[in-house]
Design an enzyme around this catalytic site. Structure first.
Site, PDB file in Angstrom:
ATOM      1  N   VAL A   1      32.165   4.143  33.507  1.00 30.25           N
ATOM      2  CA  VAL A   1      32.224   3.783  34.907  1.00 30.25           C
ATOM      3  C   VAL A   1      31.222   2.750  35.196  1.00 30.25           C
ATOM      4  O   VAL A   1      31.780   1.750  35.681  1.00 30.25           O
ATOM      5  CB  VAL A   1      31.454   5.086  35.619  1.00 30.25           C
ATOM      6  CG1 VAL A   1      31.240   4.757  37.231  1.00 30.25           C
ATOM      7  CG2 VAL A   1      32.362   6.456  35.432  1.00 30.25           C
TER       8      VAL A   1
ATOM      9  N   LYS B   1      25.871  -1.803  21.528  1.00 25.81           N
ATOM     10  CA  LYS B   1      26.893  -1.830  22.485  1.00 25.81           C
ATOM     11  C   LYS B   1      26.708  -3.276  23.305  1.00 25.81           C
ATOM     12  O   LYS B   1      27.438  -3.967  23.734  1.00 25.81           O
ATOM     13  CB  LYS B   1      26.926  -0.782  23.489  1.00 25.81           C
ATOM     14  CG  LYS B   1      27.763  -0.644  24.576  1.00 25.81           C
ATOM     15  CD  LYS B   1      27.671   0.293  25.504  1.00 25.81           C
ATOM     16  CE  LYS B   1      28.078   1.581  25.325  1.00 25.81           C
ATOM     17  NZ  LYS B   1      28.074   2.705  26.319  1.00 25.81           N
TER      18      LYS B   1
ATOM     19  N   PHE C   1      36.305   6.882  41.858  1.00 27.92           N
ATOM     20  CA  PHE C   1      37.486   7.477  41.832  1.00 27.92           C
ATOM     21  C   PHE C   1      38.460   6.886  40.757  1.00 27.92           C
ATOM     22  O   PHE C   1      39.552   6.997  40.920  1.00 27.92           O
ATOM     23  CB  PHE C   1      38.412   7.553  43.080  1.00 27.92           C
ATOM     24  CG  PHE C   1      37.295   8.479  44.098  1.00 27.92           C
ATOM     25  CD1 PHE C   1      37.336   9.594  44.063  1.00 27.92           C
ATOM     26  CD2 PHE C   1      36.594   7.784  44.958  1.00 27.92           C
ATOM     27  CE1 PHE C   1      36.264  10.524  45.003  1.00 27.92           C
ATOM     28  CE2 PHE C   1      35.774   8.379  45.929  1.00 27.92           C
ATOM     29  CZ  PHE C   1      35.538   9.637  45.920  1.00 27.92           C
TER      30      PHE C   1
ATOM     31  N   GLU D   1      40.883   6.565  34.181  1.00 23.18           N
ATOM     32  CA  GLU D   1      41.292   5.896  32.704  1.00 23.18           C
ATOM     33  C   GLU D   1      42.563   5.537  32.385  1.00 23.18           C
ATOM     34  O   GLU D   1      43.377   5.938  32.838  1.00 23.18           O
ATOM     35  CB  GLU D   1      40.665   6.879  31.570  1.00 23.18           C
ATOM     36  CG  GLU D   1      39.221   7.130  31.587  1.00 23.18           C
ATOM     37  CD  GLU D   1      38.660   7.796  30.464  1.00 23.18           C
ATOM     38  OE1 GLU D   1      39.193   7.825  29.408  1.00 23.18           O
ATOM     39  OE2 GLU D   1      37.809   8.400  30.659  1.00 23.18           O
TER      40      GLU D   1
ATOM     41  N   LYS E   1      33.442  13.825  46.069  1.00 21.81           N
ATOM     42  CA  LYS E   1      33.927  13.533  44.395  1.00 21.81           C
ATOM     43  C   LYS E   1      34.194  14.788  43.876  1.00 21.81           C
ATOM     44  O   LYS E   1      35.356  14.927  43.318  1.00 21.81           O
ATOM     45  CB  LYS E   1      32.730  12.967  43.897  1.00 21.81           C
ATOM     46  CG  LYS E   1      32.925  12.728  42.217  1.00 21.81           C
ATOM     47  CD  LYS E   1      34.095  11.869  41.840  1.00 21.81           C
ATOM     48  CE  LYS E   1      34.245  11.863  40.583  1.00 21.81           C
ATOM     49  NZ  LYS E   1      34.995  10.752  40.176  1.00 21.81           N
TER      50      LYS E   1
ATOM     51  N   LEU F   1      51.632  16.363  39.774  1.00 18.99           N
ATOM     52  CA  LEU F   1      52.608  17.414  40.035  1.00 18.99           C
ATOM     53  C   LEU F   1      53.399  17.440  38.413  1.00 18.99           C
ATOM     54  O   LEU F   1      54.561  18.068  38.418  1.00 18.99           O
ATOM     55  CB  LEU F   1      53.472  17.537  40.959  1.00 18.99           C
ATOM     56  CG  LEU F   1      52.938  17.840  42.311  1.00 18.99           C
ATOM     57  CD1 LEU F   1      54.154  17.972  43.443  1.00 18.99           C
ATOM     58  CD2 LEU F   1      52.137  19.350  42.256  1.00 18.99           C
TER      59      LEU F   1
ATOM     60  N   CYS G   1      36.380  14.107  32.987  1.00 19.94           N
ATOM     61  CA  CYS G   1      35.984  14.647  34.414  1.00 19.94           C
ATOM     62  C   CYS G   1      36.542  15.893  35.130  1.00 19.94           C
ATOM     63  O   CYS G   1      35.850  16.732  35.431  1.00 19.94           O
ATOM     64  CB  CYS G   1      36.676  13.586  35.299  1.00 19.94           C
ATOM     65  SG  CYS G   1      36.115  11.804  34.655  1.00 19.94           S
TER      66      CYS G   1
ATOM     67  N   LYS H   1      35.137  19.192  33.332  1.00 20.42           N
ATOM     68  CA  LYS H   1      33.524  19.349  33.738  1.00 20.42           C
ATOM     69  C   LYS H   1      33.211  19.542  35.115  1.00 20.42           C
ATOM     70  O   LYS H   1      32.446  20.261  35.517  1.00 20.42           O
ATOM     71  CB  LYS H   1      32.936  17.823  33.229  1.00 20.42           C
ATOM     72  CG  LYS H   1      31.681  17.450  33.803  1.00 20.42           C
ATOM     73  CD  LYS H   1      31.052  16.227  33.216  1.00 20.42           C
ATOM     74  CE  LYS H   1      31.556  15.059  33.930  1.00 20.42           C
ATOM     75  NZ  LYS H   1      30.998  14.638  35.306  1.00 20.42           N
TER      76      LYS H   1
ATOM     77  N   ARG I   1      38.045  13.347  25.139  1.00 20.64           N
ATOM     78  CA  ARG I   1      37.148  14.467  25.260  1.00 20.64           C
ATOM     79  C   ARG I   1      37.991  15.315  25.967  1.00 20.64           C
ATOM     80  O   ARG I   1      38.801  14.931  26.787  1.00 20.64           O
ATOM     81  CB  ARG I   1      36.144  13.767  26.301  1.00 20.64           C
ATOM     82  CG  ARG I   1      34.927  13.153  25.330  1.00 20.64           C
ATOM     83  CD  ARG I   1      34.152  12.243  26.368  1.00 20.64           C
ATOM     84  NE  ARG I   1      34.568  11.173  27.184  1.00 20.64           N
ATOM     85  CZ  ARG I   1      33.959  10.432  27.824  1.00 20.64           C
ATOM     86  NH1 ARG I   1      32.718  10.683  28.356  1.00 20.64           N
ATOM     87  NH2 ARG I   1      34.348   9.514  28.491  1.00 20.64           N
TER      88      ARG I   1
HETATM   89  C1  UGA Z   1      40.112  11.639  37.036  1.00 20.99           C
HETATM   90  C2  UGA Z   1      40.418  11.277  38.523  1.00 20.99           C
HETATM   91  O1  UGA Z   1      41.939  11.261  38.401  1.00 20.99           O
HETATM   92  C3  UGA Z   1      39.828  10.175  38.937  1.00 20.99           C
HETATM   93  O2  UGA Z   1      40.216   9.954  40.300  1.00 20.99           O
HETATM   94  C4  UGA Z   1      38.487  10.249  38.774  1.00 20.99           C
HETATM   95  O3  UGA Z   1      37.723   9.039  39.209  1.00 20.99           O
HETATM   96  C5  UGA Z   1      38.086  10.280  37.212  1.00 20.99           C
HETATM   97  O4  UGA Z   1      38.613  11.564  37.076  1.00 20.99           O
HETATM   98  C6  UGA Z   1      36.471  10.654  37.214  1.00 20.99           C
HETATM   99  O5  UGA Z   1      35.933  11.613  37.777  1.00 20.99           O
HETATM  100  O6  UGA Z   1      35.649   9.750  36.519  1.00 20.99           O
HETATM  101  P1  UGA Z   1      40.981  10.864  34.710  1.00 20.99           P
HETATM  102  O7  UGA Z   1      40.229  11.798  33.857  1.00 20.99           O
HETATM  103  O8  UGA Z   1      40.925   9.512  34.035  1.00 20.99           O
HETATM  104  O9  UGA Z   1      40.545  10.527  36.365  1.00 20.99           O
HETATM  105  O10 UGA Z   1      42.672  11.185  34.465  1.00 20.99           O
HETATM  106  P2  UGA Z   1      43.647  11.515  35.276  1.00 20.99           P
HETATM  107  O11 UGA Z   1      44.625  10.610  35.317  1.00 20.99           O
HETATM  108  O12 UGA Z   1      43.464  12.021  36.590  1.00 20.99           O
HETATM  109  O13 UGA Z   1      44.112  12.919  34.330  1.00 20.99           O
HETATM  110  C7  UGA Z   1      43.391  14.043  34.115  1.00 20.99           C
HETATM  111  C8  UGA Z   1      44.159  15.151  33.475  1.00 20.99           C
HETATM  112  O14 UGA Z   1      45.117  15.726  34.039  1.00 20.99           O
HETATM  113  C9  UGA Z   1      44.787  14.419  32.015  1.00 20.99           C
HETATM  114  O15 UGA Z   1      44.608  15.290  30.937  1.00 20.99           O
HETATM  115  C10 UGA Z   1      46.319  14.249  32.423  1.00 20.99           C
HETATM  116  O16 UGA Z   1      47.133  14.290  31.269  1.00 20.99           O
HETATM  117  C11 UGA Z   1      46.544  15.685  33.289  1.00 20.99           C
HETATM  118  N1  UGA Z   1      47.567  15.463  34.215  1.00 20.99           N
HETATM  119  C12 UGA Z   1      47.363  14.633  35.393  1.00 20.99           C
HETATM  120  C13 UGA Z   1      48.560  16.340  34.385  1.00 20.99           C
HETATM  121  O17 UGA Z   1      48.844  17.306  33.365  1.00 20.99           O
HETATM  122  N2  UGA Z   1      49.625  16.186  35.250  1.00 20.99           N
HETATM  123  C14 UGA Z   1      49.442  15.416  36.294  1.00 20.99           C
HETATM  124  O18 UGA Z   1      50.261  15.350  37.129  1.00 20.99           O
HETATM  125  C15 UGA Z   1      48.367  14.416  36.304  1.00 20.99           C
END
Ligand code: UGA
Length: 433
Positions: A11, A35, A149, A152, A204, A250, A260, A263, A327
């Site tokens: 972040v 780093k 928000f 990754e 959040k 979905l 995220c 956790k 993770r």
């Molecule tokens: C998530 C949130 O989307 C961000 O808005 C937030 O800032 C971030 O956490 C955080 O709190 O720092 P991120 O963990 O990068 O972001 O990943 P996502 O793209 O949201 O996916 C999370 C998990 O859900 C992944 O394992 C992904 O494969 C899964 N996922 C996502 C699904 O199984 N189906 C979906 O339709 C979308």
């Protein structure tokens, strides 16, 4: 404006680098000297598409600096963003020790004009707790909340075009300063939610928990689809086109992972318990997602008629595509469970293999997807890397011992693969197409 970031993790790095792109003079402080040295040389310690270019241009413009020292320069900075990690404690609650340690390090250098902005994900009440903590040592610096928000893999785009900016303050001056920091984005008509400290902190958690709920829900509906011969992809589309629901989050799959969602739903549940609020939906989401990898392994076992001494090519280790982050990756848990049942796993991932060696010692790795498939009893897709759609499936068909594909992300073209002679299985659709 002169801005400092404490913590050059995911972040802090993305936000710091991109803030320098918005025109601010940014200093990122991190105690990890290796780093910092790498960053000073323009080398990113994380995999994030597009970020490297902004790092290099920030360094060139001299608007971006990296250091491991807390010093006098901090007394002239207008705003300090805290972007340190808040990992889960055994209870599921967020561990705030990194936040307090950062505040302790800052305290000797800051004055009452300084605004400390908590960007790390923290439970509601943390900012107020920090105000009291500082006041107890006669430090009058102000505290604000500004959750992030970013996702990754698309963090640069998410930073430049966020759906909203959330600002939590208890003083007008702090609110104005934060609006000034984000002025270039606000000028681009990005919505701003200005609220109090606790509400901002809660937004959040509620955002992440709600998105996680959508995923857990669609995964359950995928289970139902498999029983009644319906198609989850069409269900998601038909449901998601309702603008009140939206298509996002979905996509059925092997469960949500990453640093995220798992956790934050745990932390929200722990917060609710502390306040004796019965949040049954949050509890159900945690439970449903925790059993998802085992459900996936049962599915694989049923398809293959057993796992003992089967060789499986597993494509995908990261928790989603576009990152090297492992993770809470469902892929790793699936592999662990497959190995427990005496399957031989040969894994391949375009970005996560170096990191994976720390997570699953002794796992066999292939240098390409094709190599992983050579002699395997089945090919299993666990992460939705787009390059897996471009594999040479004709050759893979010849290299696999039996032409079975189990696609846990519904990534591949079912019709085409079936025509090519594969037995293709996916999530939430007919048992084998
Ligand atoms: C998530 C949130 O989307 C961000 O808005 C937030 O800032 C971030 O956490 C955080 O709190 O720092 P991120 O963990 O990068 O972001 O990943 P996502 O793209 O949201 O996916 C999370 C998990 O859900 C992944 O394992 C992904 O494969 C899964 N996922 C996502 C699904 O199984 N189906 C979906 O339709 C979308």
């Amino acid at each position: 404006m002169d801005i400092t970031f404490i913590g050059a993790g995911y972040v802090g790095l993305v936000s710091g680098i991109m803030m320098s792109h918005l025109g601010h003079n940014v200093t990122c402080i991190d105690t990890d000297q290796d780093k910092i040295l790498a960053l000073q040389l323009g080398m990113l310690p994380i995999y994030e598409p597009g970020l490297s270019e902004y790092l290099v241009s920030g360094l060139k413009s001299a608007r971006l600096q990296f250091t491991s020292r807390y010093d006098q320069k901090l007394s002239s900075t207008s705003a300090i963003f805290i972007t340190v990690g808040t990992p889960p404690l055994a209870s599921g609650a967020a561990d705030l020790s990194n936040i307090f340690a950062a505040i302790d390090q800052l305290r000797p250098w800051i004055n009452q004009n300084c605004l400390i902005i908590i960007k790390s994900t923290v439970p509601p009440g943390t900012a107020s707790q920090l105000i009291e903590y500082l006041a107890a040592s006669n430090c009058q610096a102000q505290i604000a909340s500004n959750p992030e928000f970013l996702r990754e893999g698309s963090a640069v785009e998410d930073f430049l075009r966020p759906d909203r900016i959330v600002i939590g303050t208890n003083q007008l001056r702090s609110r104005h300063l934060l609006r000034e920091i984000y002025a270039p984005l606000i000028a681009d008509k990005i919505a701003v939610v200005s609220t109090d400290l606790q509400t901002s902190e809660l937004i959040k958690y509620v955002s992440n928990a709600f998105l996680a709920t959508k995923i857990a829900f669609i995964n359950e509906m995928a289970n139902l689809c498999e029983k009644i011969d319906a198609d989850i992809e069409q269900v998601s589309k038909g449901v998601g086109l309702d603008s009140r629901i939206s298509q996002k989050c979905l996509q059925a799959g092997p469960g949500f992972g990453g640093s995220c969602f798992p956790k934050d739903v745990m932390a929200l549940s722990s917060l609710a318990q502390t306040h004796q609020v019965d949040c049954q939906i949050v509890t159900a989401v945690i439970r449903a997602n925790q059993r998802r990898p085992a459900d996936m392994v049962n599915k694989i076992q049923l398809i293959l008629g057993g796992l003992n001494h089967r060789t499986l090519a597993v494509l995908g280790l990261t928790f989603k595509a576009g990152t090297d982050d492992l993770r809470s990756s469902p892929a790793l848990e699936i592999i662990r469970l497959l190995q427990l049942q005496k399957a031989r796993v040969i894994a391949y991932d375009p970005a996560g293999m170096t990191q994976a060696k720390q997570f699953i010692p002794g796992l066999e790795y292939a240098s390409s997807a094709l190599q992983a498939c050579t002699g395997a009893d089945a090919l299993i897709i666990t992460t939705e890397w787009p390059e897996f759609t471009k594999l040479d499936f004709r050759t893979i068909h010849d290299y696999l011992k039996s032409p079975i594909i189990i696609d846990l992300r519904n990534l591949l073209d079912a019709d085409q693969l079936t025509k090519q002679g594969f037995q293709y299985h996916s999530i939430g659709r007919r048992y084998a197409l």
